[in-house]
Structure formats: structure tokens, C-alpha cells
Design an enzyme around this catalytic site. Sequence first.
Site, PDB file in Angstrom:
ATOM      1  N   LYS A  28      -4.451 -18.895 -24.449  1.00 23.92           N
ATOM      2  CA  LYS A  28      -5.447 -19.222 -25.450  1.00 23.92           C
ATOM      3  C   LYS A  28      -4.728 -20.806 -25.467  1.00 23.92           C
ATOM      4  CE  LYS A  28      -5.805 -16.469 -28.737  1.00 23.92           C
ATOM      5  NZ  LYS A  28      -5.981 -15.843 -30.149  1.00 23.92           N
ATOM      6  N   ARG A  98      -0.654 -17.310 -33.659  1.00 17.80           N
ATOM      7  CA  ARG A  98      -1.238 -16.226 -32.633  1.00 17.80           C
ATOM      8  C   ARG A  98      -0.769 -15.781 -31.455  1.00 17.80           C
ATOM      9  NH1 ARG A  98      -6.939 -16.047 -34.082  1.00 17.80           N
ATOM     10  NH2 ARG A  98      -7.759 -17.208 -36.209  1.00 17.80           N
ATOM     11  N   GLY A 107      -7.018  -8.305 -29.236  1.00 13.92           N
ATOM     12  CA  GLY A 107      -6.573  -7.481 -29.792  1.00 13.92           C
ATOM     13  C   GLY A 107      -4.938  -6.504 -30.064  1.00 13.92           C
ATOM     14  N   MET A 109      -2.009  -8.011 -29.474  1.00 18.16           N
ATOM     15  CA  MET A 109      -1.054  -7.743 -30.524  1.00 18.16           C
ATOM     16  C   MET A 109      -1.869  -9.349 -31.402  1.00 18.16           C
ATOM     17  SD  MET A 109       1.456 -10.226 -26.797  1.00 18.16           S
ATOM     18  CE  MET A 109       0.034 -11.527 -25.876  1.00 18.16           C
ATOM     19  N   ARG A 358     -12.619 -18.178 -23.870  1.00 20.13           N
ATOM     20  CA  ARG A 358     -11.486 -17.732 -22.936  1.00 20.13           C
ATOM     21  C   ARG A 358     -13.018 -17.439 -22.040  1.00 20.13           C
ATOM     22  NH1 ARG A 358      -8.670 -13.363 -26.883  1.00 20.13           N
ATOM     23  NH2 ARG A 358     -10.897 -12.042 -27.479  1.00 20.13           N
ATOM     24  N   HIS A 474     -13.297  -4.612 -32.179  1.00 20.09           N
ATOM     25  CA  HIS A 474     -12.287  -4.145 -31.492  1.00 20.09           C
ATOM     26  C   HIS A 474     -13.130  -3.355 -30.291  1.00 20.09           C
ATOM     27  CE1 HIS A 474      -9.035  -1.551 -29.323  1.00 20.09           C
ATOM     28  NE2 HIS A 474      -8.340  -3.349 -30.477  1.00 20.09           N
ATOM     29  N   SER A 784      -5.300   6.547  13.581  1.00 20.98           N
ATOM     30  CA  SER A 784      -6.417   6.852  12.088  1.00 20.98           C
ATOM     31  C   SER A 784      -4.572   6.829  11.091  1.00 20.98           C
ATOM     32  CB  SER A 784      -7.068   7.699  11.904  1.00 20.98           C
ATOM     33  OG  SER A 784      -7.394   7.313  10.509  1.00 20.98           O
ATOM     34  N   GLY A 786      -3.182   8.530   8.570  1.00 18.87           N
ATOM     35  CA  GLY A 786      -2.939   9.366   7.411  1.00 18.87           C
ATOM     36  C   GLY A 786      -1.644   9.492   5.990  1.00 18.87           C
ATOM     37  N   THR A 787      -1.962   8.003   4.893  1.00 17.55           N
ATOM     38  CA  THR A 787      -0.809   7.942   4.707  1.00 17.55           C
ATOM     39  C   THR A 787      -0.626   8.596   3.649  1.00 17.55           C
ATOM     40  OG1 THR A 787      -2.843   6.092   3.602  1.00 17.55           O
ATOM     41  CG2 THR A 787      -1.431   5.070   4.969  1.00 17.55           C
ATOM     42  N   ASP A 789       0.310  11.968   3.792  1.00 13.70           N
ATOM     43  CA  ASP A 789       0.962  12.681   4.367  1.00 13.70           C
ATOM     44  C   ASP A 789       2.554  12.018   4.536  1.00 13.70           C
ATOM     45  OD1 ASP A 789       0.545  15.357   4.491  1.00 13.70           O
ATOM     46  OD2 ASP A 789      -0.229  15.550   5.955  1.00 13.70           O
ATOM     47  N   CYS A 851      -7.071   6.757   6.457  1.00 11.42           N
ATOM     48  CA  CYS A 851      -8.321   7.469   6.038  1.00 11.42           C
ATOM     49  C   CYS A 851      -7.434   8.534   5.121  1.00 11.42           C
ATOM     50  CB  CYS A 851      -8.574   8.641   7.407  1.00 11.42           C
ATOM     51  SG  CYS A 851      -7.632   9.868   7.939  1.00 11.42           S
ATOM     52  N   TYR A 871     -10.278  -0.974  10.118  1.00 10.48           N
ATOM     53  CA  TYR A 871     -10.921  -0.190   8.915  1.00 10.48           C
ATOM     54  C   TYR A 871     -10.359   0.079   8.324  1.00 10.48           C
ATOM     55  CZ  TYR A 871     -10.402   3.886  11.496  1.00 10.48           C
ATOM     56  OH  TYR A 871     -10.466   5.525  12.422  1.00 10.48           O
TER      57      TYR A 871
END
Length: 894
Positions: A28, A98, A107, A109, A358, A474, A784, A786-787, A789, A851, A871
Site C-alpha cells: 500500500k 492503515r 481485510g 489487519m 494494488r 470482504h 522414477s 517415489g517421493t 515413500d 511420480c 519429467y
Amino acid sequence: MADHKYVYFFGAGKAEGAADMKNLLGGKGANIAEMTNIGIPVPSGFTITTEVCTYFYDHGRTYPAELKAQVAEALAKVEAVMGAKFGDPTNPLLVSVRSGARVSMPGMMDTVLNVGLNDETVKGVIAKTGNERFAYDAYRRFVNMYSDVVLGVKAAHEKEEDPFEVILEKKKHARGVKLDTELSAQDLKELVAEFKAMVNERLGKPFPEAPMDQLWGGISAVFESWNIPRAKSYRQIHGFPEDWGTAVNVQSMVFGNMGDDSATGVAFTRDPSTGENYFYGEYLTNAQGEDVVAGIRTPQPINRTKGAPEGMRTLDEEMPELYKQLAGIRETLEKHYRDMQDIEFTIQQGRLWMLQTRNGKRTPAAAVKIAVDMVGEGLIDKQTAIKRVEPEQINHLLHPMLDPKAKRVKIAAGLPASPGAAVGQVVFSASDAEAWAADGKKIILVRVETSPDDIRGMNVAEGILTSRGGMTSHAAVVARGMGTPCVAGCSEIAVDYANEQFTAGGVVVKQGDWISLDGSKGEVYQGQVAKVEPKLTGDFAAFMDWADEIRTLGVRTNADTPHDASVARNFGAEGIGLCRTEHMFFEGERIKAVREMILSDDIETRQKALAKLLPMQREDFVGIFRAMDGLPVTIRTLDPPLHEFLPHVDNDKDIDGLAADMGLSAAQIKAKVESLAEMNPMLGTRGCRLGLSFPEITEMQARAIFEAACQVAKEGVKVIPEVMIPLVGHVNELKLQKAIVLRVAEEVMAAAGVKVDYLVGTMIELPRAALTADQIAQEAQFFSFGTNDLTQTTFGLSRDDTGKMLAEYVASGILPKDPFVSIDEEGVGQLVRIGVEKGRSVNAKLKVGICGEHGGDPASVDFCHRVGMNYVSCSPYRVPIARLAAAQAALRNN
């Protein structure tokens, strides 16, 4: 830091700040400074920097020694520009205080208006304006707001009425009027006294009269509001850091409530719901800005571009010259910022003032349209357009709308504040919304009007319905930002908090009843209305094509059925990165054959059961290969522990049914189930370990894959199978499983007389696999990650059992975010990086992807880009999100 600057002045066409100082001045403050510098009429004031907010919290709610003198110096400059003096009883200057964080938090704050009014200065305002009613109207508003924001006088809980509203309504009833504007100057003067008496009674001390005490009270309250619950919740929801802090803007008051030649309004340079290029906004004559955004009065449209109700005048009709000036400022601001702007303005006795600009909150559909249109208009380039849309916004474009063919019973209509469809059970408070949503219920939050304190309830709601408020209230602004359907200003409903119900056209809707909202039309329907899938064409298609031109990271999908594969391909998936074969085993006759295989005591019986499964699996793969013609399909061999396919040992009904199907006794079934039980099955006999214990399972699956591949190849389908061995922790596990796949593939292709190109690779989902990736890559043609596990085994956390604990970890700051939602770069991410680097050190052609669920998380996609993956793979509906995130990653990191 004796000479450190904490206060930045603006006024009379010159400002010490600029638009690129948002981190210091807040959004602002920086934009007010920018507007001042480009010649737009802005009331004079000054900004106290975000550094002071940090100091305030680090030093026990105290201020730097230099601040008081710098504020006094800036205030004197404001007084000189505005020709009035703060606290002067004959020529008083009034100010607003403000907040202003570096990003918009609408809205969340606090704000205090009309600071500087007391029993003496109000007389000066009357003398200057000749308008006693206006002066006491401003005064009663100030006492109300200051008491609430600074002194903490408010309703005891969310279902209690505002104590100031109670006094005000009593006064209106006594005078026999409906509107605040119908109260006389004397009525308002009495309200000031009654408000002050109530404050004194509740707090045990009088309302502060000294203007400087009021100013510093307001400044401190705004800094304090950085850490009020709704602001903290908003930052948690949107991922904004806690240490940013807010600036404070002290600005000369200008008044839209000085009579019929005064007004206040909020406008957008384009329609924030649709993105259409026309001037969109609302205003109220003889009002202050809070009246518009709070939804207390129903505002009027600024023009008739999209029509206006009969009998309702517009700003361009009431004040044509001022509207023309405002429209010119609209064009100046949009060209200057090269983005859709959200502006606040006040007209004081025929003079236009701009209070704020804004970048405007907008719906996902509007975000895409505005970005595409602005490229066409030459305002921005394609790269900037891609940066303008948050990947998660795309998510809201991909979900169902109300079926236009479905029968519906309309019970009310309001304003189409945020588009989309919502179907849920009615609740009347934010706390109930949270509780019901936590129980897995779909809810619609119904309020007279929402306040910033409702943010958590709004966040979990399927939709929002309010009886008051306009398109810039709001509820409307926050709902659009969240992509949540909203119908606002629905005056046809009467909300009864005490009895937890609302009435509409003779229909009573109680808490827990189902309703449906059409946020695009502003309509409310009784009961549950069916939804339909959206169609993505036009601007969206063009926008996603630009993303594809920019990104270097491929995007695949996790899909286990031809339907999912087709949906994902329509969303732009470039192949399947994970086909979970076990998901094909749970339907109809299949589960019987799987259970027969598991319960077998010898290989011959097991192979008979597998022979029943073979044609079923083959047909699944045929359908998937056809759907993905020309694109790679990565198929994971059986992964979960076998006990998941059997009833629980204490479920006598299912045990008895299985015994009857298998021709065995219940005791035999229970004994087999107990023999398969493991203390920690997710770290037990699963993944490649199943294939090693029962190689005939891997053999059957490989045969199904390659028989399907050969069949569709003969049909002219280009098939590219990739066989993935899960949970490999040692290269020798992969060697043995790979040998089975290679042997079966060659046998099947030889018999069919068809040659199919294929790959054999593995999932990297154990820390040891990442650390020995150079060994594994000598056998694997692709990795690949396997995040899911990998995160479990790295943290030692169960994704299924630690949800509540992880939420507490994030809330307490132990973790910045849930590591199962967004990849933990410092820990899990380092293992991924090691795996990629080691794998490619011995196999430069190694294809690498991800994956796990992280494949659809924008921050995780950015990480995957940075570590050089080929990928990411994610669920079908997150494919467009990943495509956009990949494009943004390319722009951000290149």
C-alpha cells in the site's frame, strides 16, 4: 543506526518512496508513493516502514528512539500540505491509520479512520464544513472503530451481536428510521456519548481524548494486527512468511460522507470475476469507504456497462465529470502497472481523491483471460503472462460446475460474487465450518456478512453465502482470491443465528440442510444439484500453449485406468509416469483370483490363480495403451503387501465369505491372514520383495504388459511401455526382477512376431537406493523417484498416521510445510539430488522423473526442474498445474 530512516513522506505531487520499495514500505505504501509521483491526486501522509514492525516485536512492543521525532517531522509536512493541524480545535487535521504488508492481505489487519476527533476538534470540523451532521457521523464512526481495533471492545463471541450495532439499532428503532443516513446530527451526537459510556463501563476507563495518544494507539494497534489470528491464518493458508511484518500508513482523511456531493467507492480496472475489459466498480454517496467493503449498505454500480437495477443511478450519471476523471485514472494506472488494478477512491465535496491501488484479486478464469488479453493488447509479453497466474489457480478451473440440465429449486438470488458451483451442508459460524470440514463434511458457510475473523471457516468451505454486501465486500474479495464460489448481498434470505437457520421465500433452511450455489449467476438452490465437468478452451488453451512453449520439464500423469489416462491426455499429459497395477486387482472377480493366488500353498495352485488374472490385466493395459497412443506408459509391478488384499483377521463376516468362496474353513483363512501379518508392513514384504519371493507374480504381469503391447502394436497403435520395479534398495534386487521382465518380453514378442521398444527401470524410494544410485543405474534405464515413500523412510514418519502431528509441526514452526505435500529440499531433496547425479554419472542417457504426490506441487516442480529431471508425474487434474509450474520454473531459474 542513529540516522536510520523509518518514515517516508508523500504529498503535493512528490513522494520519498516508490513502487519498487514494497518490502520496506509495504504494497500500500509503495503504491501510494508511486501514484503520488505520477501525478494522481492522493491525500498527503507518511509510511512507517516494515522494519519498525520487526523492531516492535523484537524489542517488547517498543519503538526505535528516532521514530517519534521522524513521525512528528512527517506530520508537520502533512499539515503544511493539507492546510490543517492535527489536534487543533479550530482547524483540525484528521488522519487514517492503515496497515500495508508487502503482499495484499485484504481485510486481515486493522485500520482506524478519523483519528484526531474529540469533543473539541469535532467543533472545529463543524466550523470548517458547516455540517454538524457530518462531523458527528465521523465522530461516532471513529469511537466505534477505535474502541474495537485499539481498545478491544467487541462482541464476546462470533454469534453475539456487535455491542455498537446494538446501540445503533436501538437508536434507529427509537427514531422510527431504517437507515443510518436518516439519523439527525443530534441523534449521532447522542450515539457518541452512548458509545463512550459503554466503553467506559466495559473497560473501566474513559475513551482517550488526546489526538497524539489516539495516533500512537492506532499505530501500535496496526502493528499488533500483524499477529492477530485471522492475519496469521491468512499467511498460513497462502504461505506468506511470518517475518515480513507490516508497514503503517498514516494519511490525511478525506470524506465521502459530507453530503450528496460526496461519495466513496471501490473499483477494478477490469471485471475481477470474468476478466472482461471494462471498468467495474461500486460506490456509495454520503458514505465512508468501510461502508462499501463491510457490506453494511448495498452499493451502486459506477456505470451501466453490465446493466444496473431499475431506479438505481450510477456514478457516471450522478457525477459525470468526476466519473470521467476516474476513468482516465483507471487507464493511467493500468498502463503504468501493466496489470489489473483494485482501486479505492473518495469524492469529497466534488473533488476526487485516490486512496489506494494494488494488483487486484481475481478469479482463476479472470486471471487467465486478463493475462491473455494483455498480451494481445501489447501491455505484457507471454513470459509475463505466464508469471501472472498462480498454478493453484488453475486447479479451480478444472472442477465441475452445476449441470445446466439438472432439476433445481431456486430459493434466492444475490450477487454473483465468485464463480463456480458449490454443494454442501449449511453452517452459520466459522468455528462450525472448521469442525464439520474436519469430519469430512462438505459445508457452505452462511453469514449475514463475513468478517476477516471468518477466514479459517471460509478456507474450508465449499461455498459462501451472505445476506449483505456487494461485489467488493470482504466475502466477495476473499472468496475470489481463494477460488471459492460465493453469492453475496443475497437480501432475499433472512439469517437467524440464534436458531441456526435462514429463511428464503417461505423456505426454512436449518443447519445441516443441503443447498447448492451458482456463484456465476448469484443463485441459491435447495438441496443437492448435480455438477458437470468443465470444458477448457479458448483463452485457457492459448495460455497453456504458451506455458508448453516455455517449459523444459515434461509432465506425465499417474493413471491406472483408460478413463484416467484419457482425462489426463486431454489436460496435456505427455505420458503416464505411474500406473499402479495393484489398483486393477480390487474389482469383481479379480479380487477372488488375487486371494486365491495369495492363499495358495504351492506354485502350481498359485500359477492357476495368476492365469485367471492374466487376461484381466492384459485388457487393462490394452485400454491404457490405446488411450496413450504414441506416449510412454510407465507400469509399476505389484507394490503393496499381500495382506491388503485379504480381510482383517477380526472381521468374521468377510472371513466366512472368503472361506466359502475358496472352499476352505474360516480357521484356515485366519491362519493364512495371521501368517502374512507384519509389525510394519510398509517396510516389510512388498515391492520388489514380493517379486523375489513369488517370481511368478512378476512373470504374469510382464506377460500381460507385453501381450497387450503386441496386440495394440498390430492395430497400429504406437506403444512405449516402461516397466518399473518398485522399492529397490540394492542393485541385485533389480537385476533379478529385470531378468524376468527381459525374458518374458522376448518370449512374447517372438511368439507375436512383433517388436516393441521398451524400457526397464526402477523407483528410487529408499535412502539406500539414492545413495547407491550409481550402482543401480548400471541396470536401470530410468529412475522414477517415489517421493511418498522416500519421505516416509527419510523422516521415519508414516504418512497415514502422522497427519495431525505434522499439522502441529507446521503450526509451531518446526517444519515450514508438510513434507508429504511439498518436498523437503534440505533432507529428502538432497537424496533426490544425489540419486540424479550418481545415476547420470554412470548412465548419461538415464531418464529421470518423479511420480510421488509432489509431482503436482508447484514448489516441488520447481525443485525437479532445478535438479535436472526429465519429467514430473501427477494426478490427471493436476497436469495443467504442473505444466504451468514447470513453465514458471523455467522462467524463474533461467
